[in-house]
Motif scaffolding. Structure first.
Motif, PDB file in Angstrom:
ATOM      1  N   THR A 148       5.640  -4.259  10.043  1.00  0.00           N
ATOM      2  CA  THR A 148       4.935  -3.011  10.313  1.00  0.00           C
ATOM      3  C   THR A 148       5.746  -2.116  11.249  1.00  0.00           C
ATOM      4  O   THR A 148       6.356  -2.603  12.205  1.00  0.00           O
ATOM      5  CB  THR A 148       3.552  -3.282  10.931  1.00  0.00           C
ATOM      6  OG1 THR A 148       2.792  -4.092  10.029  1.00  0.00           O
ATOM      7  CG2 THR A 148       2.788  -1.989  11.173  1.00  0.00           C
ATOM      8  N   SER A 203      -1.458   4.159   7.507  1.00  0.00           N
ATOM      9  CA  SER A 203      -2.846   4.295   7.928  1.00  0.00           C
ATOM     10  C   SER A 203      -2.878   4.803   9.374  1.00  0.00           C
ATOM     11  O   SER A 203      -1.849   4.871  10.037  1.00  0.00           O
ATOM     12  CB  SER A 203      -3.572   2.956   7.825  1.00  0.00           C
ATOM     13  OG  SER A 203      -2.960   1.993   8.676  1.00  0.00           O
ATOM     14  N   GLY A 204      -4.084   5.145   9.826  1.00  0.00           N
ATOM     15  CA  GLY A 204      -4.258   5.515  11.218  1.00  0.00           C
ATOM     16  C   GLY A 204      -4.454   6.990  11.492  1.00  0.00           C
ATOM     17  O   GLY A 204      -4.702   7.392  12.623  1.00  0.00           O
ATOM     18  N   THR A 264      -0.640   9.657   5.516  1.00  0.00           N
ATOM     19  CA  THR A 264      -1.910   9.632   6.235  1.00  0.00           C
ATOM     20  C   THR A 264      -2.035  10.963   6.983  1.00  0.00           C
ATOM     21  O   THR A 264      -1.066  11.450   7.570  1.00  0.00           O
ATOM     22  CB  THR A 264      -1.986   8.423   7.192  1.00  0.00           C
ATOM     23  OG1 THR A 264      -3.282   8.350   7.789  1.00  0.00           O
ATOM     24  CG2 THR A 264      -0.932   8.467   8.281  1.00  0.00           C
ATOM     25  N   GLN A 276       2.368   1.103   3.061  1.00  0.00           N
ATOM     26  CA  GLN A 276       0.983   1.549   3.166  1.00  0.00           C
ATOM     27  C   GLN A 276       0.760   2.115   4.557  1.00  0.00           C
ATOM     28  O   GLN A 276       0.739   1.372   5.541  1.00  0.00           O
ATOM     29  CB  GLN A 276       0.029   0.383   2.913  1.00  0.00           C
ATOM     30  CG  GLN A 276      -1.438   0.744   2.985  1.00  0.00           C
ATOM     31  CD  GLN A 276      -1.912   1.535   1.780  1.00  0.00           C
ATOM     32  OE1 GLN A 276      -1.465   1.288   0.665  1.00  0.00           O
ATOM     33  NE2 GLN A 276      -2.792   2.489   2.006  1.00  0.00           N
ATOM     34  N   LEU A 298      -0.321   5.655  14.328  1.00  0.00           N
ATOM     35  CA  LEU A 298      -0.150   5.451  12.901  1.00  0.00           C
ATOM     36  C   LEU A 298       0.541   4.113  12.668  1.00  0.00           C
ATOM     37  O   LEU A 298       1.392   3.695  13.460  1.00  0.00           O
ATOM     38  CB  LEU A 298       0.687   6.573  12.293  1.00  0.00           C
ATOM     39  CG  LEU A 298       0.246   8.008  12.588  1.00  0.00           C
ATOM     40  CD1 LEU A 298       1.129   8.991  11.833  1.00  0.00           C
ATOM     41  CD2 LEU A 298      -1.213   8.215  12.239  1.00  0.00           C
ATOM     42  N   SER A 299       0.170   3.467  11.564  1.00  0.00           N
ATOM     43  CA  SER A 299       0.793   2.215  11.176  1.00  0.00           C
ATOM     44  C   SER A 299       1.313   2.337   9.749  1.00  0.00           C
ATOM     45  O   SER A 299       0.745   3.059   8.936  1.00  0.00           O
ATOM     46  CB  SER A 299      -0.208   1.063  11.244  1.00  0.00           C
ATOM     47  OG  SER A 299      -0.712   0.894  12.548  1.00  0.00           O
ATOM     48  N   CYS A 300       2.365   1.609   9.477  1.00  0.00           N
ATOM     49  CA  CYS A 300       2.914   1.554   8.119  1.00  0.00           C
ATOM     50  C   CYS A 300       3.266   0.106   7.829  1.00  0.00           C
ATOM     51  O   CYS A 300       4.219  -0.435   8.410  1.00  0.00           O
ATOM     52  CB  CYS A 300       4.130   2.452   7.989  1.00  0.00           C
ATOM     53  SG  CYS A 300       4.954   2.367   6.387  1.00  0.00           S
TER      54      CYS A 300
END
Length: 124
Positions: free
Chosen positions: A76, A6-7, A118, A4, A19-21
Motif C-alpha cells: 500500500t 480510496s480515502g 478517488t 485500488q 488517501l490509500s492505494c
C-alpha cells in the motif's frame, strides 16, 4: 499490478485526509509509486512520488502539506493531505511503474499502471 485507491471525501479548508492505494500482484516493493490529480477542466498534474528505496519528491504546490509513504508489507502507498485548500479539489489517482523514477517521475505517460481515482473536495 492492479491498484485500488480510496480515502477521498469532502472536507473544509484546513482539514486533512489520508488517501490509500492498495496494490495486488507480486513485487510491490519493486515499483515506483506516485500520486497524480486532475481537477475538472484541467490537465492531470503530478503530486508526489516515492521510489523503491523510499526517496520522495513533491509538486511544489503541495510540498510541506502532503506526505507520501509506502508500506511494502501491506502493498500500500499512502498520501497524507494536510492544510487542504479549495485548489486541491480534484480526482486523485495512484500510479505504478518499474522505471518511472529514471525516465521522469512527474510525467504520467511514464507510468504503466493506474488506479481508478478517488475524489477529494475541499470547500472554503
Amino acid at each position: 499490478v492492479q491498484l485500488q485507491a480510496s480515502g477521498g471525501g469532502s472536507v473544509q479548508a484546513g482539514g486533512s485526509l489520508r488517501l490509500s492505494c492498495a496494490a495486488s500482484g507480486r513485487s510491490f516493493s519493486s515499483y515506483v509509486m506516485a500520486w497524480f490529480r486532475q481537477a475538472p477542466g484541467k490537465e492531470r498534474e503530478f503530486v508526489a512520488v516515492v521510489s523503491r528505496t523510499g526517496g520522495r519528491q513533491y509538486n511544489t504546490d503541495v510540498k510541506g502539506r502532503f506526505t507520501i509513504s509506502r508500506d511494502n508489507a501491506k502493498n500500500t502507498v499512502y498520501l497524507q493531505l494536510n492544510s487542504l485548500k479549495p485548489g486541491d479539489t480534484a480526482g486523485y489517482y495512484c500510479a505504478a511503474d518499474l522505471d518511472a523514477y529514471s525516465r521522469g517521475y512527474d510525467d504520467g505517460s511514464n507510468y504503466l499502471y493506474w488506479g481508478q481515482g478517488t475524489l477529494v473536495t475541499v470547500s472554503s
